[in-house]
Scaffold this active site. Structure first.
Site, PDB file in Angstrom:
ATOM      1  N   ASP A  47      -6.453  -7.770   0.498  1.00  0.00           N
ATOM      2  CA  ASP A  47      -7.140  -8.067   1.759  1.00  0.00           C
ATOM      3  C   ASP A  47      -7.851  -6.821   2.266  1.00  0.00           C
ATOM      4  OD1 ASP A  47      -7.186 -10.029   4.309  1.00  0.00           O
ATOM      5  OD2 ASP A  47      -6.925  -7.965   4.996  1.00  0.00           O
ATOM      6  N   TYR A  52     -13.147  -1.594   7.001  1.00  0.00           N
ATOM      7  CA  TYR A  52     -12.118  -0.680   6.464  1.00  0.00           C
ATOM      8  C   TYR A  52     -12.743   0.436   5.614  1.00  0.00           C
ATOM      9  CZ  TYR A  52      -8.903  -4.583   7.577  1.00  0.00           C
ATOM     10  OH  TYR A  52      -8.218  -5.601   8.188  1.00  0.00           O
ATOM     11  N   LYS A  77     -14.144  -9.323   5.056  1.00  0.00           N
ATOM     12  CA  LYS A  77     -14.392  -9.900   6.381  1.00  0.00           C
ATOM     13  C   LYS A  77     -15.746  -9.466   6.966  1.00  0.00           C
ATOM     14  CE  LYS A  77      -9.426  -9.342   7.124  1.00  0.00           C
ATOM     15  NZ  LYS A  77      -9.046  -8.049   6.563  1.00  0.00           N
ATOM     16  N   HIS A 110     -14.154 -11.706  11.296  1.00  0.00           N
ATOM     17  CA  HIS A 110     -13.061 -10.784  11.637  1.00  0.00           C
ATOM     18  C   HIS A 110     -12.503 -11.002  13.055  1.00  0.00           C
ATOM     19  CE1 HIS A 110     -11.583  -6.640  10.093  1.00  0.00           C
ATOM     20  NE2 HIS A 110     -10.679  -7.169  10.866  1.00  0.00           N
TER      21      HIS A 110
HETATM   22  P1  NAD Z   1       1.946  -3.878   8.389  1.00  0.00           P
HETATM   23  O1  NAD Z   1       2.786  -4.719   9.272  1.00  0.00           O
HETATM   24  O2  NAD Z   1       1.640  -4.332   7.028  1.00  0.00           O
HETATM   25  O3  NAD Z   1       2.647  -2.471   8.406  1.00  0.00           O
HETATM   26  C1  NAD Z   1       2.252  -1.448   7.571  1.00  0.00           C
HETATM   27  C2  NAD Z   1       3.222  -0.310   7.692  1.00  0.00           C
HETATM   28  O4  NAD Z   1       4.549  -0.762   7.430  1.00  0.00           O
HETATM   29  C3  NAD Z   1       2.917   0.715   6.602  1.00  0.00           C
HETATM   30  O5  NAD Z   1       2.038   1.702   7.055  1.00  0.00           O
HETATM   31  C4  NAD Z   1       4.263   1.264   6.275  1.00  0.00           C
HETATM   32  O6  NAD Z   1       4.498   2.367   7.130  1.00  0.00           O
HETATM   33  C5  NAD Z   1       5.226   0.171   6.648  1.00  0.00           C
HETATM   34  N1  NAD Z   1       5.828  -0.502   5.463  1.00  0.00           N
HETATM   35  C6  NAD Z   1       5.216  -1.246   4.512  1.00  0.00           C
HETATM   36  N2  NAD Z   1       6.113  -1.753   3.658  1.00  0.00           N
HETATM   37  C7  NAD Z   1       7.321  -1.300   4.058  1.00  0.00           C
HETATM   38  C8  NAD Z   1       8.633  -1.488   3.578  1.00  0.00           C
HETATM   39  N3  NAD Z   1       8.891  -2.244   2.510  1.00  0.00           N
HETATM   40  N4  NAD Z   1       9.642  -0.878   4.249  1.00  0.00           N
HETATM   41  C9  NAD Z   1       9.410  -0.112   5.333  1.00  0.00           C
HETATM   42  N5  NAD Z   1       8.186   0.083   5.847  1.00  0.00           N
HETATM   43  C10 NAD Z   1       7.142  -0.515   5.221  1.00  0.00           C
HETATM   44  O7  NAD Z   1       0.603  -3.563   9.236  1.00  0.00           O
HETATM   45  P2  NAD Z   1      -0.945  -3.533   8.997  1.00  0.00           P
HETATM   46  O8  NAD Z   1      -1.349  -2.613   7.917  1.00  0.00           O
HETATM   47  O9  NAD Z   1      -1.536  -3.320  10.346  1.00  0.00           O
HETATM   48  O10 NAD Z   1      -1.293  -5.025   8.556  1.00  0.00           O
HETATM   49  C11 NAD Z   1      -1.370  -5.407   7.197  1.00  0.00           C
HETATM   50  C12 NAD Z   1      -2.780  -5.757   6.783  1.00  0.00           C
HETATM   51  O11 NAD Z   1      -3.315  -6.762   7.653  1.00  0.00           O
HETATM   52  C13 NAD Z   1      -3.787  -4.618   6.927  1.00  0.00           C
HETATM   53  O12 NAD Z   1      -3.656  -3.649   5.920  1.00  0.00           O
HETATM   54  C14 NAD Z   1      -5.079  -5.388   6.901  1.00  0.00           C
HETATM   55  O13 NAD Z   1      -5.419  -5.750   5.577  1.00  0.00           O
HETATM   56  C15 NAD Z   1      -4.731  -6.612   7.733  1.00  0.00           C
HETATM   57  N6  NAD Z   1      -5.107  -6.489   9.168  1.00  0.00           N
HETATM   58  C16 NAD Z   1      -6.018  -7.368   9.670  1.00  0.00           C
HETATM   59  C17 NAD Z   1      -6.392  -7.303  10.985  1.00  0.00           C
HETATM   60  C18 NAD Z   1      -7.380  -8.291  11.514  1.00  0.00           C
HETATM   61  O14 NAD Z   1      -7.897  -8.098  12.623  1.00  0.00           O
HETATM   62  N7  NAD Z   1      -7.672  -9.348  10.788  1.00  0.00           N
HETATM   63  C19 NAD Z   1      -5.863  -6.320  11.843  1.00  0.00           C
HETATM   64  C20 NAD Z   1      -4.939  -5.424  11.313  1.00  0.00           C
HETATM   65  C21 NAD Z   1      -4.556  -5.520   9.975  1.00  0.00           C
END
Ligand code: NAD
Length: 277
Positions: A47, A52, A77, A110
């Site tokens: 994704d 990004y 997106k 988005h």
């Molecule tokens: P997330 O909830 O995936 O959290 C990521 C963080 O969690 C990482 O930086 C890491 O520190 C931690 N983590 C990951 N795996 C772990 C594990 N197994 N154990 C412990 N900690 C762990 O948050 P995110 O990155 O904000 O969201 C995921 C994805 O969603 C993004 O990378 C992006 O692709 C998407 N996203 C979309 C929007 C949107 O507006 N559509 C907004 C934000 C994010």
């Protein structure tokens, strides 16, 4: 694509239940290595987004992975300024160019821009008809946005990507999406590193009960509710851990227990007042 650990979208396309999110990995080398590692450990769903600034690195990693294109599910997106200017086809063409692909599997609007989100859907339908994306969907749409869009839409969005983790369970929106044939997709599924959800006593207790990690319990909670998850990690071990969440089977009573942790605790911007238009 076989149908193991995949959800069927409303146009019969299959989407892997777990994908890798690549938000906040703007440095090309890191994004490249992250996606390459993810694919090598079994991820088939990535994704990304125009905003990004890593589509080129993602595309290069896809190419170098050696995995046939049809086995991968790639989402990108449409950013807000391209929505505002109405340049949807130009935007997807640029994303495809950067990714080095002929099509993406899912193209999402988005954010619901106040004055354009209904109008822009017609252009999304056009690029869908042209085959530039196998499915079209939205992101950060609330029920009100979806209601307005569905009144005009010829194609029902396949996916609505929304902030969703146990302290912000989004039960009503998830249920509404399912009723309309839209698969919800959770961003920030692990709390985006901004909460202590992993240390929540209920989550910890259940991870012991099911002999897995807190992250796996949290991810499986959404998968069991038919919500796609796209956790982000740049660490191989965590990528593997997150991908393996598909193998856990949680009792319905425990799913409900996790849903009850909801505090309506939104961590990201509110789609009604997101302020980066
Ligand atoms: P997330 O909830 O995936 O959290 C990521 C963080 O969690 C990482 O930086 C890491 O520190 C931690 N983590 C990951 N795996 C772990 C594990 N197994 N154990 C412990 N900690 C762990 O948050 P995110 O990155 O904000 O969201 C995921 C994805 O969603 C993004 O990378 C992006 O692709 C998407 N996203 C979309 C929007 C949107 O507006 N559509 C907004 C934000 C994010």
């Amino acid at each position: 694509m076989d149908n193991k650990n995949k959800f069927k979208l409303n146009n019969n396309s299959l989407i892997p239940e777990v994908g890798l999110g690549v938000f906040r990995i703007p440095v090309a080398d890191e994004a490249y290595e992250t996606v390459k590692t993810a694919i090598s450990v079994g991820y088939r769903h990535i994704d990304t987004a125009m905003i990004y600034e890593n589509e080129e690195a993602v595309g290069k990693a896809i190419k170098d992975s050696g995995i046939p294109r049809e086995e991968l599910f790639i989402t990108t997106k449409l950013w807000n300024d391209d929505q505002k200017s109405g340049k949807v086809e130009e935007a997807i063409d640029l994303s495809l160019k950067k990714l080095g692909l002929d099509y993406v599997d899912l193209y999402l609007v988005h954010w619901p821009m106040k004055d354009t989100y209904v109008e822009v859907w017609k252009k999304m339908e056009e690029i869908y008809t042209k085959g530039k994306t196998r499915s079209i969907g939205v992101s950060n749409y609330e029920i009100t946005h979806l209601e307005a869009l569905l009144k005009e839409a010829k194609v029902v969005p396949a996916v609505n990507q929304i902030e969703c983790y146990p302290y912000f369970s989004q039960d009503q929106l998830v249920e509404y999406c399912h009723e309309k044939g839209i698969i919800p997709e959770a961003w920030g599924p692990l709390g985006a590193g901004k909460t202590d959800i992993m240390n929540d006593s209920v989550i910890v207790e259940l991870s012991k009960k099911y002999d897995c990690t807190p992250a796996q319990i949290i991810l499986q909670w959404n998968i069991a509710r038919k919500v796609i998850v796209i956790p982000k990690s740049v660490h191989k071990e965590r990528m593997i851990e997150n991908l393996k969440s598909v193998n856990i089977s949680i009792e319905i009573s425990d799913i409900k227990k996790i849903s009850k942790l909801n505090k309506d605790m939104r961590l990201g911007p509110d789609p009604n007042v997101f302020g980066f238009e």
